[in-house]
Design an enzyme around this catalytic site. Structure first.
Site, PDB file in Angstrom:
ATOM      1  N   LYS A 194       0.861  -1.192   0.000  1.00  0.00           N
ATOM      2  CA  LYS A 194       0.000   0.000   0.000  1.00  0.00           C
ATOM      3  C   LYS A 194       0.885   1.224   0.000  1.00  0.00           C
ATOM      4  O   LYS A 194       1.804   1.349   0.812  1.00  0.00           O
ATOM      5  CB  LYS A 194      -0.873  -0.001   1.270  1.00  0.00           C
ATOM      6  CG  LYS A 194      -1.868   1.134   1.318  1.00  0.00           C
ATOM      7  CD  LYS A 194      -3.159   0.781   0.609  1.00  0.00           C
ATOM      8  CE  LYS A 194      -3.989   2.007   0.295  1.00  0.00           C
ATOM      9  NZ  LYS A 194      -3.606   2.708  -0.961  1.00  0.00           N
ATOM     10  N   GLN A 236       7.207   3.972   3.843  1.00  0.00           N
ATOM     11  CA  GLN A 236       5.804   3.538   3.882  1.00  0.00           C
ATOM     12  C   GLN A 236       5.623   2.270   4.721  1.00  0.00           C
ATOM     13  O   GLN A 236       4.589   2.095   5.362  1.00  0.00           O
ATOM     14  CB  GLN A 236       5.344   3.295   2.437  1.00  0.00           C
ATOM     15  CG  GLN A 236       3.844   3.284   2.249  1.00  0.00           C
ATOM     16  CD  GLN A 236       3.254   4.670   2.125  1.00  0.00           C
ATOM     17  OE1 GLN A 236       3.759   5.496   1.395  1.00  0.00           O
ATOM     18  NE2 GLN A 236       2.167   4.921   2.833  1.00  0.00           N
ATOM     19  N   LYS A 267       5.454   3.516   8.339  1.00  0.00           N
ATOM     20  CA  LYS A 267       4.272   4.372   8.496  1.00  0.00           C
ATOM     21  C   LYS A 267       3.006   3.518   8.558  1.00  0.00           C
ATOM     22  O   LYS A 267       2.161   3.683   9.434  1.00  0.00           O
ATOM     23  CB  LYS A 267       4.199   5.331   7.300  1.00  0.00           C
ATOM     24  CG  LYS A 267       3.019   6.272   7.330  1.00  0.00           C
ATOM     25  CD  LYS A 267       2.885   7.044   6.022  1.00  0.00           C
ATOM     26  CE  LYS A 267       4.180   7.695   5.596  1.00  0.00           C
ATOM     27  NZ  LYS A 267       3.991   8.647   4.488  1.00  0.00           N
ATOM     28  N   LYS A 314       5.370   1.724  -3.096  1.00  0.00           N
ATOM     29  CA  LYS A 314       5.275   3.072  -3.668  1.00  0.00           C
ATOM     30  C   LYS A 314       5.547   2.968  -5.162  1.00  0.00           C
ATOM     31  O   LYS A 314       6.193   2.022  -5.604  1.00  0.00           O
ATOM     32  CB  LYS A 314       6.310   3.997  -3.029  1.00  0.00           C
ATOM     33  CG  LYS A 314       6.016   5.461  -3.169  1.00  0.00           C
ATOM     34  CD  LYS A 314       5.005   5.968  -2.145  1.00  0.00           C
ATOM     35  CE  LYS A 314       4.598   7.395  -2.428  1.00  0.00           C
ATOM     36  NZ  LYS A 314       3.785   7.962  -1.347  1.00  0.00           N
ATOM     37  N   GLY A 329      -2.821   8.162  -4.386  1.00  0.00           N
ATOM     38  CA  GLY A 329      -2.202   9.352  -4.955  1.00  0.00           C
ATOM     39  C   GLY A 329      -0.959   9.779  -4.180  1.00  0.00           C
ATOM     40  O   GLY A 329      -0.641   9.238  -3.128  1.00  0.00           O
ATOM     41  N   ASP A 330      -0.246  10.721  -4.738  1.00  0.00           N
ATOM     42  CA  ASP A 330       0.892  11.384  -4.092  1.00  0.00           C
ATOM     43  C   ASP A 330       1.112  12.650  -4.925  1.00  0.00           C
ATOM     44  O   ASP A 330       0.175  13.112  -5.605  1.00  0.00           O
ATOM     45  CB  ASP A 330       2.132  10.462  -4.086  1.00  0.00           C
ATOM     46  CG  ASP A 330       3.267  10.993  -3.198  1.00  0.00           C
ATOM     47  OD1 ASP A 330       3.217  10.774  -1.978  1.00  0.00           O
ATOM     48  OD2 ASP A 330       4.198  11.632  -3.721  1.00  0.00           O
ATOM     49  N   THR A 336      -4.479  13.606   4.999  1.00  0.00           N
ATOM     50  CA  THR A 336      -3.060  13.768   5.327  1.00  0.00           C
ATOM     51  C   THR A 336      -2.831  15.108   6.019  1.00  0.00           C
ATOM     52  O   THR A 336      -2.137  15.193   7.046  1.00  0.00           O
ATOM     53  CB  THR A 336      -2.193  13.639   4.066  1.00  0.00           C
ATOM     54  OG1 THR A 336      -2.577  12.452   3.382  1.00  0.00           O
ATOM     55  CG2 THR A 336      -0.718  13.567   4.418  1.00  0.00           C
ATOM     56  N   ASN A 356      -2.312  19.064  -2.167  1.00  0.00           N
ATOM     57  CA  ASN A 356      -3.333  18.383  -1.379  1.00  0.00           C
ATOM     58  C   ASN A 356      -3.036  18.432   0.122  1.00  0.00           C
ATOM     59  O   ASN A 356      -3.900  18.802   0.927  1.00  0.00           O
ATOM     60  CB  ASN A 356      -3.442  16.928  -1.856  1.00  0.00           C
ATOM     61  CG  ASN A 356      -4.331  16.097  -0.957  1.00  0.00           C
ATOM     62  OD1 ASN A 356      -3.847  15.328  -0.136  1.00  0.00           O
ATOM     63  ND2 ASN A 356      -5.627  16.283  -1.074  1.00  0.00           N
ATOM     64  N   SER A 404      -6.889   5.790   3.698  1.00  0.00           N
ATOM     65  CA  SER A 404      -6.950   4.873   2.562  1.00  0.00           C
ATOM     66  C   SER A 404      -7.346   3.477   3.025  1.00  0.00           C
ATOM     67  O   SER A 404      -8.127   2.781   2.366  1.00  0.00           O
ATOM     68  CB  SER A 404      -5.591   4.800   1.854  1.00  0.00           C
ATOM     69  OG  SER A 404      -5.446   5.856   0.929  1.00  0.00           O
TER      70      SER A 404
HETATM   71  P1  NDP Z   1       0.626  17.750  -4.563  1.00  0.00           P
HETATM   72  O1  NDP Z   1       1.114  17.400  -5.910  1.00  0.00           O
HETATM   73  O2  NDP Z   1      -0.838  17.918  -4.344  1.00  0.00           O
HETATM   74  O3  NDP Z   1       1.345  19.067  -4.039  1.00  0.00           O
HETATM   75  C1  NDP Z   1       2.735  19.137  -3.929  1.00  0.00           C
HETATM   76  C2  NDP Z   1       3.115  20.539  -3.509  1.00  0.00           C
HETATM   77  O4  NDP Z   1       4.504  20.559  -3.227  1.00  0.00           O
HETATM   78  C3  NDP Z   1       2.871  21.562  -4.596  1.00  0.00           C
HETATM   79  O5  NDP Z   1       2.602  22.816  -4.020  1.00  0.00           O
HETATM   80  C4  NDP Z   1       4.226  21.578  -5.328  1.00  0.00           C
HETATM   81  O6  NDP Z   1       4.495  22.782  -6.010  1.00  0.00           O
HETATM   82  C5  NDP Z   1       5.179  21.405  -4.185  1.00  0.00           C
HETATM   83  N1  NDP Z   1       6.387  20.729  -4.680  1.00  0.00           N
HETATM   84  C6  NDP Z   1       6.472  19.495  -5.222  1.00  0.00           C
HETATM   85  N2  NDP Z   1       7.713  19.210  -5.607  1.00  0.00           N
HETATM   86  C7  NDP Z   1       8.436  20.302  -5.301  1.00  0.00           C
HETATM   87  C8  NDP Z   1       9.791  20.626  -5.448  1.00  0.00           C
HETATM   88  N3  NDP Z   1      10.676  19.783  -6.016  1.00  0.00           N
HETATM   89  N4  NDP Z   1      10.194  21.845  -5.000  1.00  0.00           N
HETATM   90  C9  NDP Z   1       9.308  22.701  -4.424  1.00  0.00           C
HETATM   91  N5  NDP Z   1       7.989  22.441  -4.261  1.00  0.00           N
HETATM   92  C10 NDP Z   1       7.570  21.263  -4.693  1.00  0.00           C
HETATM   93  O7  NDP Z   1       1.205  16.592  -3.599  1.00  0.00           O
HETATM   94  P2  NDP Z   1       0.741  16.192  -2.130  1.00  0.00           P
HETATM   95  O8  NDP Z   1       0.252  17.389  -1.401  1.00  0.00           O
HETATM   96  O9  NDP Z   1      -0.123  15.004  -2.240  1.00  0.00           O
HETATM   97  O10 NDP Z   1       2.125  15.687  -1.496  1.00  0.00           O
HETATM   98  C11 NDP Z   1       3.008  16.567  -0.788  1.00  0.00           C
HETATM   99  C12 NDP Z   1       3.927  15.740   0.098  1.00  0.00           C
HETATM  100  O11 NDP Z   1       3.147  14.980   1.047  1.00  0.00           O
HETATM  101  C13 NDP Z   1       4.807  14.709  -0.616  1.00  0.00           C
HETATM  102  O12 NDP Z   1       6.021  14.586   0.067  1.00  0.00           O
HETATM  103  C14 NDP Z   1       4.028  13.417  -0.443  1.00  0.00           C
HETATM  104  O13 NDP Z   1       4.843  12.281  -0.558  1.00  0.00           O
HETATM  105  C15 NDP Z   1       3.515  13.600   0.968  1.00  0.00           C
HETATM  106  N6  NDP Z   1       2.355  12.783   1.324  1.00  0.00           N
HETATM  107  C16 NDP Z   1       1.199  12.859   0.615  1.00  0.00           C
HETATM  108  C17 NDP Z   1       0.113  12.100   0.986  1.00  0.00           C
HETATM  109  C18 NDP Z   1      -1.207  12.247   0.319  1.00  0.00           C
HETATM  110  O14 NDP Z   1      -2.179  11.685   0.834  1.00  0.00           O
HETATM  111  N7  NDP Z   1      -1.337  12.983  -0.773  1.00  0.00           N
HETATM  112  C19 NDP Z   1       0.195  11.132   2.086  1.00  0.00           C
HETATM  113  C20 NDP Z   1       1.437  11.202   2.831  1.00  0.00           C
HETATM  114  C21 NDP Z   1       2.469  11.979   2.426  1.00  0.00           C
HETATM  115  P3  NDP Z   1       4.361  22.830  -7.622  1.00  0.00           P
HETATM  116  O15 NDP Z   1       2.894  22.731  -7.876  1.00  0.00           O
HETATM  117  O16 NDP Z   1       4.971  24.104  -7.999  1.00  0.00           O
HETATM  118  O17 NDP Z   1       5.130  21.621  -8.124  1.00  0.00           O
END
Ligand code: NDP
Length: 448
Positions: free
Chosen positions: A92, A113, A116, A128, A167-168, A212, A243, A379
């Site tokens: 997962k 993961q 976690k 992943k 998603g991620d 999250t 997100n 999830s």
């Molecule tokens: P999204 O794609 O919805 O958002 C990612 C955000 O981070 C955007 O604002 C993006 O900016 C920014 N970002 C991504 N890459 C970079 C980078 N290289 N440098 C600067 N800013 C960056 O992703 P999520 O919100 O889903 O995920 C964010 C984090 O949370 C990740 O680390 C993910 O692994 C972790 N996570 C997510 C979960 C989930 O349920 N979605 C669960 C647990 C952890 P821009 O749009 O400009 O790229």
């Protein structure tokens, strides 16, 4: 047995097998280092090769993803799925679509993961996946064709009892919809539980979108409460505006705090009146624009493409963007501004040097594998609803999420106290508590 030498041997083998996988090495060394007090008490885990097996994924898939863009040109991306550990349940973990994705990144995320998912106490293993495909600037049609091609290979490795992606970064409800549609078409099965993060109207769970971000804030709230603090009246900085960030902001505001800054990869914005969440959602979720558009629409806000969001003074910081975004200098700036707590909404956003700065300054630090576990926990709740063909209300599901997060927090503290004598060492607590659950299952299941 010389435990430190044994751990070092395991780590050197990780480096030898996967040269160039810097993020995976970083994640592995953090966990392995935490395990020294466990192996001193449980030498049997060394005898049965638990560590050697834990750091080697059960299966790693890499595949070509060809698709045709709107101009009729053939594009080729690389797809990944790392099925890391199934001791506790089906693999997962999410799928990440971002140009930076490579095998080392997917392995670091899959490794994190495992622990976690174990911390949630639910029956889920660790995995992943993703691709170096960049959805930014692509039309819905291009994203759909990419997702269909990606799933045309991946479907044969998935199943509600085998491997369940979500998603991620770069993968939200739109992408999950396209992936599910292709899975259904190829397999001729309406297997709701094969993907999570589906929209609520057709198999998704209430609160999964928010989980999250909300969960990270619940975790931070518990950390603060341990020192007699709360979010009420606090200045908060959140990195990212995706997100996780959006729903972390929503929950901080609900608890009486004010988020004064957030960011994306183009820069950060400061809004001293507090981020206007409706406008942020409109810009990022509906219009899919850069964060600068928010500042242009709101006179109280300013945008900066220089420096980082951590230059903005705050009492709580929630890094919710990506790995290794909080560097030593950022941590020093946060400490200088008097930050009380840092909770990782993203996976491994703080570098080891930054974590060390927080530790030395006595700042509460909640590592991602504990603080952001609310997403995968919800999830797992989605999988439970799919299996029983029911839908729980928003309020019931959020109550379950809150219970899981408070349980993880309490378990981290108790484990850290037992193995290191400091209940606030959440890094030790989360690594050891997660490991103990996985190791017990692996030991019981034999050498597989
Ligand atoms: P999204 O794609 O919805 O958002 C990612 C955000 O981070 C955007 O604002 C993006 O900016 C920014 N970002 C991504 N890459 C970079 C980078 N290289 N440098 C600067 N800013 C960056 O992703 P999520 O919100 O889903 O995920 C964010 C984090 O949370 C990740 O680390 C993910 O692994 C972790 N996570 C997510 C979960 C989930 O349920 N979605 C669960 C647990 C952890 P821009 O749009 O400009 O790229």
């Amino acid at each position: 047995m010389d435990v430190s030498a044994y751990i070092e041997d395991v780590y050197q083998e990780v480096r030898r097998r996967g040269p160039g996988e810097a993020e995976f090495h970083q994640a592995a060394t953090e966990v392995l280092t935490s395990l020294r007090p466990v192996l001193e008490r449980h030498p049997e885990y060394a005898g049965s090769g638990i560590l050697e097996r834990l750091v080697e994924p059960e299966r790693q898939l890499m595949f070509r993803v060809p698709w045709v863009d709107d101009a009729g040109r053939v594009r080729v991306n690389r797809g990944f799925r790392v099925e890391f550990n199934s001791a506790l349940g089906p693999y997962k973990g999410g799928l990440r679509f971002h140009p930076s994705v490579n095998l080392g990144i997917v392995k670091f995320l899959g490794f994190e993961q495992i622990f976690k998912n174990a911390l949630t106490g639910m029956a889920i293993g660790g995995g992943k996946g993703g691709s170096d495909f960049d959805p930014k600037g692509r039309s819905d049609g291009e994203v759909m064709r990419f997702c269909q091609s990606f799933m045309t290979e991946l479907y044969r490795h998935l199943g509600e009892h085998t491997d369940v992606p979500a998603g991620d970064i770069g993968v939200g409800a739109r992408e999950i919809g396209f992936l599910f549609g292709q899975y259904k078409r190829i397999t001729n099965r309406y297997e709701s539980g094969v993907l999570t993060g589906k929209p609520v109207g057709w198999g998704g769970s209430n609160v999964r979108t928010e989980a999250t971000g909300y969960g990270t804030v619940y975790f931070a709230e518990e950390m603060l409460a341990g020192r007699g603090h709360s979010f009420d009246g606090r200045r908060v900085v959140v990195s990212g505006s995706g997100n996780v960030a959006v729903y972390a902001i929503e929950k901080v505001h609900a608890l009486g705090g004010t988020v004064v800054a957030c960011s994306d990869s183009s820069g950060y914005l400061v809004d001293e009146d507090g981020i206007d969440l409706a406008l942020l959602k409109e810009v990022k979720e509906v219009r899919r624009e850069r964060i600068q558009a928010y500042a242009e629409a709101r006179p109280t806000a300013r945008f900066s493409s220089r420096g980082t969001v951590y230059d903005v003074p705050c009492e709580v910081a929630l890094p919710c963007a990506t790995q290794n975004e909080v560097r030593r200098d950022d941590a020093v700036a946060l400490v200088k501004h008097g930050v009380l707590a840092v909770a990782e909404g993203a996976n491994m956003p703080c570098t080891p040097e930054a974590v060390e700065v927080f530790r030395e300054a006595g700042v509460l630090f909640g590592p991602g594998k504990a603080a952001n576990a609310g997403g995968v926990a919800t999830s797992a709740l989605e999988m439970q609803q799919n299996a029983s063909r029911t839908t729980w209300s928003f309020a019931d599901t959020e109550a379950k999420l809150a219970t899981v997060m408070r349980g993880i927090h309490a378990e981290c503290r108790a484990t850290a106290e037992t193995y290191g004598g400091n209940a606030e060492d959440y890094v030790l607590g989360s690594n050891v508590a997660g490991f103990l659950r996985v190791a017990a299952a692996m030991a019981a299941q034999g050498v597989v």
